[in-house]
Scaffold this active site. Structure first.
Site, PDB file in Angstrom:
ATOM      1  N   HIS A  57      44.699  37.802  31.897  1.00  0.00           N
ATOM      2  CA  HIS A  57      44.783  38.991  32.773  1.00  0.00           C
ATOM      3  C   HIS A  57      43.502  39.825  32.687  1.00  0.00           C
ATOM      4  O   HIS A  57      43.393  40.759  31.901  1.00  0.00           O
ATOM      5  CB  HIS A  57      46.005  39.826  32.361  1.00  0.00           C
ATOM      6  CG  HIS A  57      46.400  40.871  33.359  1.00  0.00           C
ATOM      7  ND1 HIS A  57      47.715  41.204  33.594  1.00  0.00           N
ATOM      8  CD2 HIS A  57      45.663  41.672  34.169  1.00  0.00           C
ATOM      9  CE1 HIS A  57      47.767  42.164  34.509  1.00  0.00           C
ATOM     10  NE2 HIS A  57      46.534  42.467  34.864  1.00  0.00           N
ATOM     11  N   LEU A  60      37.815  41.157  37.315  1.00  0.00           N
ATOM     12  CA  LEU A  60      36.351  41.011  37.342  1.00  0.00           C
ATOM     13  C   LEU A  60      35.725  41.683  38.562  1.00  0.00           C
ATOM     14  O   LEU A  60      34.507  41.777  38.663  1.00  0.00           O
ATOM     15  CB  LEU A  60      35.957  39.531  37.286  1.00  0.00           C
ATOM     16  CG  LEU A  60      36.298  38.816  35.963  1.00  0.00           C
ATOM     17  CD1 LEU A  60      35.895  37.338  36.034  1.00  0.00           C
ATOM     18  CD2 LEU A  60      35.623  39.491  34.776  1.00  0.00           C
ATOM     19  N   ARG A  61      36.560  42.127  39.502  1.00  0.00           N
ATOM     20  CA  ARG A  61      36.151  42.975  40.642  1.00  0.00           C
ATOM     21  C   ARG A  61      35.240  42.306  41.654  1.00  0.00           C
ATOM     22  O   ARG A  61      34.793  42.962  42.591  1.00  0.00           O
ATOM     23  CB  ARG A  61      35.463  44.258  40.146  1.00  0.00           C
ATOM     24  CG  ARG A  61      36.311  45.086  39.190  1.00  0.00           C
ATOM     25  CD  ARG A  61      37.520  45.686  39.870  1.00  0.00           C
ATOM     26  NE  ARG A  61      38.217  46.641  39.013  1.00  0.00           N
ATOM     27  CZ  ARG A  61      39.532  46.687  38.856  1.00  0.00           C
ATOM     28  NH1 ARG A  61      40.316  45.815  39.466  1.00  0.00           N
ATOM     29  NH2 ARG A  61      40.096  47.587  38.090  1.00  0.00           N
ATOM     30  N   ASP A 151      49.047  41.178  41.190  1.00  0.00           N
ATOM     31  CA  ASP A 151      48.881  42.261  40.213  1.00  0.00           C
ATOM     32  C   ASP A 151      48.178  43.488  40.795  1.00  0.00           C
ATOM     33  O   ASP A 151      47.239  43.382  41.583  1.00  0.00           O
ATOM     34  CB  ASP A 151      48.104  41.782  38.996  1.00  0.00           C
ATOM     35  CG  ASP A 151      47.992  42.896  37.974  1.00  0.00           C
ATOM     36  OD1 ASP A 151      49.030  43.397  37.550  1.00  0.00           O
ATOM     37  OD2 ASP A 151      46.854  43.293  37.641  1.00  0.00           O
ATOM     38  N   HIS A 231      51.754  42.575  31.368  1.00  0.00           N
ATOM     39  CA  HIS A 231      51.719  43.869  30.648  1.00  0.00           C
ATOM     40  C   HIS A 231      53.064  44.548  30.422  1.00  0.00           C
ATOM     41  O   HIS A 231      53.338  45.622  30.944  1.00  0.00           O
ATOM     42  CB  HIS A 231      50.747  44.848  31.328  1.00  0.00           C
ATOM     43  CG  HIS A 231      50.752  44.872  32.838  1.00  0.00           C
ATOM     44  ND1 HIS A 231      51.897  45.019  33.588  1.00  0.00           N
ATOM     45  CD2 HIS A 231      49.736  44.794  33.737  1.00  0.00           C
ATOM     46  CE1 HIS A 231      51.583  45.021  34.877  1.00  0.00           C
ATOM     47  NE2 HIS A 231      50.272  44.877  34.983  1.00  0.00           N
ATOM     48  N   ASP A 304      44.357  43.001  30.431  1.00  0.00           N
ATOM     49  CA  ASP A 304      44.374  43.832  31.649  1.00  0.00           C
ATOM     50  C   ASP A 304      43.073  44.651  31.734  1.00  0.00           C
ATOM     51  O   ASP A 304      43.081  45.815  32.142  1.00  0.00           O
ATOM     52  CB  ASP A 304      45.600  44.746  31.719  1.00  0.00           C
ATOM     53  CG  ASP A 304      45.829  45.302  33.126  1.00  0.00           C
ATOM     54  OD1 ASP A 304      45.069  44.948  34.051  1.00  0.00           O
ATOM     55  OD2 ASP A 304      46.769  46.101  33.292  1.00  0.00           O
ATOM     56  N   HIS A 308      36.626  50.469  36.086  1.00  0.00           N
ATOM     57  CA  HIS A 308      36.505  51.388  37.220  1.00  0.00           C
ATOM     58  C   HIS A 308      35.198  52.152  37.058  1.00  0.00           C
ATOM     59  O   HIS A 308      34.864  52.577  35.945  1.00  0.00           O
ATOM     60  CB  HIS A 308      37.680  52.356  37.277  1.00  0.00           C
ATOM     61  CG  HIS A 308      38.975  51.705  37.680  1.00  0.00           C
ATOM     62  ND1 HIS A 308      39.207  51.273  38.968  1.00  0.00           N
ATOM     63  CD2 HIS A 308      40.083  51.383  36.969  1.00  0.00           C
ATOM     64  CE1 HIS A 308      40.423  50.719  39.027  1.00  0.00           C
ATOM     65  NE2 HIS A 308      40.970  50.772  37.826  1.00  0.00           N
TER      66      HIS A 308
HETATM   67  O1  DOR Z   1      46.047  49.902  35.244  1.00  0.00           O
HETATM   68  C1  DOR Z   1      45.960  48.982  36.037  1.00  0.00           C
HETATM   69  N1  DOR Z   1      44.797  48.677  36.638  1.00  0.00           N
HETATM   70  N2  DOR Z   1      47.055  48.276  36.332  1.00  0.00           N
HETATM   71  C2  DOR Z   1      47.070  47.362  37.317  1.00  0.00           C
HETATM   72  O2  DOR Z   1      48.107  46.773  37.558  1.00  0.00           O
HETATM   73  C3  DOR Z   1      45.868  47.107  38.133  1.00  0.00           C
HETATM   74  C4  DOR Z   1      44.662  47.472  37.381  1.00  0.00           C
HETATM   75  C5  DOR Z   1      43.414  47.551  38.232  1.00  0.00           C
HETATM   76  O3  DOR Z   1      43.180  46.632  39.012  1.00  0.00           O
HETATM   77  O4  DOR Z   1      42.664  48.504  38.095  1.00  0.00           O
HETATM   78 ZN    ZN Z   2      49.282  44.991  36.671  1.00  0.00          ZN
END
Ligand code: DOR
Ligand code: ZN
Length: 450
Positions: A57, A60-61, A151, A231, A304, A308
């Site tokens: 999980h 990688l954006r 997800d 998660h 996870d 950002h």
């Molecule tokens: O906190 C999270 N960020 N939960 C998610 O399900 C998606 C993820 C994200 O892509 O930033």
């Molecule tokens: Zn998630």
């Protein structure tokens, strides 16, 4: 050729390990393995040797949000965290919902070559939850994707979820569900409980997660297919997983490092670094998650890792996107919460961070370019023995380190562990025998040290 000298597999007795042609060629008592003069020596005295970690999980954006992370920066963070394979979530822009995008991400990962990057395909077109994506075409692609998830969003429609579970049976695939009943979390900001009441933030009830896990476990049992729960964050979810496993259903689950360590009172400072989906829960939930990971009710750790950009994350709590970095801190948090508390030994760490996730993602087989079951991504999560692919990590169990966001390899800075002093460090990572990370102080050639 590389000789790793004096490492302790699974924390047990020291051995020398010879790596040749990407595989483990010999293992023997220290000093007993013959080594050619030109071999590179890695002095690993006292270090712990484990199979390379596998993360089912990771975000990688790429494509779409290369300002937050790229396959290259995420791969570097993964290698530094001791990973040899990561599964990349499909909430990219565009979504990874076709064979074309799946192959694009997979090829990028193999060109970079720091970790095996296995794209996870979206369950539904555009992750919109309306109609099934081309699961079969993604599974047939060069990447051999067999894991599917929307997800970030839950596959809410139970009939779509049922059809996805039925579809993936054809290729032994798995649906990884982000378990959230969205109708119960509208405008939710953090865990619903005493802290949310005090802070006046709208709460996210545990039942929103638990209701979906129960529903999907029933569906997986009914269809006879494989469900993986992303998660897991509540004690109630653990109870449901225990029940589903007792029924004999093929249900697996992951827990993140942050849910093993942090609690919802972190929201008190309104620092969005602690905003995540699912939210940080209570101390009782944390204890239940640790117990469940120890007894195998929760099969594996998954990061996870959710980068950002600072621009997006440094805003008021309600406007900030949920998510935390995880790849470079995962091992250390697992050591602090599970090893130092006596809940897992090093074999247990290997199982929960490598063996089990490799099995869930079906990359534990022999790699093959001709469409064998493990596809091109096999050879992970294997025992440390002669003949196995040399996907390995060396760990200093006694080191401690201060987490400094600016020193992380990720393109983003949103670690919740900034300023924490954490135990255990990754010293070297080997992908098919090639060091992707190697502390220079350890490396020498045989001729120079003999
Ligand atoms: O906190 C999270 N960020 N939960 C998610 O399900 C998606 C993820 C994200 O892509 O930033
Ligand atoms: Zn998630």
């Amino acid at each position: 050729m590389i000789l790793i000298r004096g490492a302790r597999p699974y924390g047990e007795d020291a051995v020398d390990v010879l790596i040749a042609d990407g595989a483990i060629a010999a293992i023997g008592a220290p000093g007993s393995v013959a080594v050619p003069d030109d071999a590179q020596i890695v002095e690993a005295d006292g270090l712990i040797l484990l199979p390379g970690f596998v993360d089912v999980h990771t975000h990688l954006r790429e494509p779409g949000r290369e300002d937050a992370e790229t396959v290259a920066t995420g791969s570097a963070a993964a290698a530094l965290g001791g990973y040899t394979a990561v599964f990349a979530m499909p909430n990219t822009e565009p979504a990874t919902d076709t064979a074309g995008v799946v192959e694009q991400v997979w090829r990028l990962g193999s060109q970079i070559g720091l970790v095996d990057v296995i794209p996870i395909g979206a369950v539904t077109v555009g992750r919109k939850g309306e109609r099934l994506a081309e699961l079969g075409a993604m599974a047939d692609s060069a990447a051999r994707t067999t894991m599917f998830s929307d997800d970030g969003s839950c596959v809410s429609d139970p009939s779509l979820m049922r059809r996805a579970l039925e579809y993936v049976k054809a290729f032994d695939g798995v649906v990884a569900q982000h378990a959230e009943e969205h109708k119960l979390t509208v405008d939710a900001q953090m865990n619903e409980g005493a802290v949310s009441a005090r802070l006046g933030l709208k709460g996210w009830p545990a039942v929103a997660e638990e209701a979906i896990i129960a529903r999907d476990a029933l569906l997986a049992g009914h269809v006879g297919s494989r469900l993986h729960v992303c998660h897991v964050s509540t004690a109630g979810s653990v109870d449901i997983l225990r029940w589903a496993k007792a029924k004999g259903w093929d249900v697996t689950a992951e827990v993140t490092p942050h849910h093993l360590l942090l609690t919802d009172d972190r929201a008190e400072g309104y620092d969005p670094l602690f905003k995540v989906n699912p939210p940080l829960r209570t101390a009782a939930d944390v204890e239940a998650l640790r117990e469940a990971l120890a007894d195998g009710t929760i099969d594996c750790v998954a990061t996870d890792h959710a980068p950002h950009s600072t621009e997006d994350k440094e805003t008021e709590w309600a406007a900030a996107p949920p998510g935390m970095l995880g790849l470079q801190t995962a091992l250390s948090v697992v050591v602090q919460t599970m090893v130092q508390t006596g809940k897992l030994d090093w074999r247990g760490v290997a199982d929960r961070m490598s063996v089990a996730p490799a099995r869930i993602g079906r990359i534990d087989g022999v790699p093959s370019s001709d469409g064998g079951p493990a596809g091109p991504n096999g050879g992970h999560g294997q025992p440390i023995e002669v003949g196995r692919a040399a996907n390995l990590v060396l760990i200093d169990p006694d080191a401690t380190w201060l987490v400094a966001p600016s020193e992380l390899a990720s393109k983003s800075r949103n670690t919740p562990f900034a300023g924490f002093t954490l135990p255990a460090r990754v010293i070297a990572t080997f992908l098919r025998g090639t060091p992707t990370v190697l502390d220079g102080a350890l490396a020498a050639t045989a001729g120079a040290t003999a």
